[in-house]
Design an enzyme around this catalytic site. Structure first.
Site, mmCIF file in Angstrom:
data_model
loop_
_atom_site.group_PDB
_atom_site.id
_atom_site.type_symbol
_atom_site.label_atom_id
_atom_site.label_comp_id
_atom_site.label_asym_id
_atom_site.label_seq_id
_atom_site.Cartn_x
_atom_site.Cartn_y
_atom_site.Cartn_z
ATOM 1 N N ILE A 98 94.260 69.835 6.344
ATOM 2 C CA ILE A 98 94.631 71.128 6.103
ATOM 3 C C ILE A 98 95.053 71.434 4.851
ATOM 4 O O ILE A 98 95.918 70.921 4.210
ATOM 5 C CB ILE A 98 95.496 71.930 7.056
ATOM 6 N N CYS A 99 94.197 72.360 3.997
ATOM 7 C CA CYS A 99 94.637 72.908 2.615
ATOM 8 C C CYS A 99 95.562 74.247 2.799
ATOM 9 O O CYS A 99 95.018 75.119 2.919
ATOM 10 C CB CYS A 99 93.089 72.848 1.730
ATOM 11 N N LEU A 100 96.784 73.969 2.869
ATOM 12 C CA LEU A 100 97.610 75.075 2.836
ATOM 13 C C LEU A 100 98.922 74.479 1.951
ATOM 14 O O LEU A 100 99.474 73.373 2.399
ATOM 15 C CB LEU A 100 97.808 75.245 4.439
#
Length: 161
Positions: A98-100
């Site tokens: 997840i790119c967060l």
């Protein structure tokens, strides 16, 4: 993808254990809407069911998050990934990474598992299209051998999807 990318398992510190026990009690008394903690005997790894919010692209879709806590949680962020199948989203790779920003550079010890979950649900809910990141194939290929998403140098540039 049950354990791929899992951080090396060191025993949780006393601070981490106390904090996680406190968070678990709080979760049981006041779980965030749209999430269910799957009870296990492993405090260091939580499996959380995510239910897509009504009125969104992911309404009633169900996914699973795997949250692995490091020895020095909450001073260090947990590793959070979606188990297979990961949702189709411009910031979620097919391997579950997840790119967060809050999972990496913007992590704060004041954050909790509940606040992480709410941020992930917000990210899903605000999406306008179901698709993989444009660099999905290249990224996943480079993540062979179970590389942790925490080893990635993320470029947080797009919060409008």
């Amino acid at each position: 993808m049950s354990s791929s990318g899992a951080p090396s398992r060191k025993t949780l510190s006393k601070i981490a254990t106390n904090r996680l026990q406190k968070e678990l009690v709080e979760w049981q008394m006041n779980p965030p809407t749209g999430f269910k903690h799957k009870v296990t005997d492993n405090l260091q790894r939580w499996i959380i069911e995510v239910i897509g919010a009504p009125g969104t692209l992911y309404a009633n879709d169900t996914y699973q998050l795997q949250v692995d806590f490091p020895e020095h949680y909450p001073m260090e962020s947990p590793q959070v990934i979606f188990l297979h199948p990961a949702p189709l989203h411009p910031h979620i790779y097919s391997n579950g990474h997840i790119c967060l920003d809050i999972l990496y550079d913007s992590w704060s010890p004041a954050m909790t598992v509940s606040s992480i979950c709410i941020s992930i649900l917000s990210m899903l809910s605000s999406s306008t299209e179901k698709q993989r990141p444009t660099d999905n194939d290249r990224y996943v290929k480079n993540c062979k051998n179970g590389r942790s998403p925490k080893e990635t140098r993320w470029w947080f540039h797009d919060d409008k999807v």
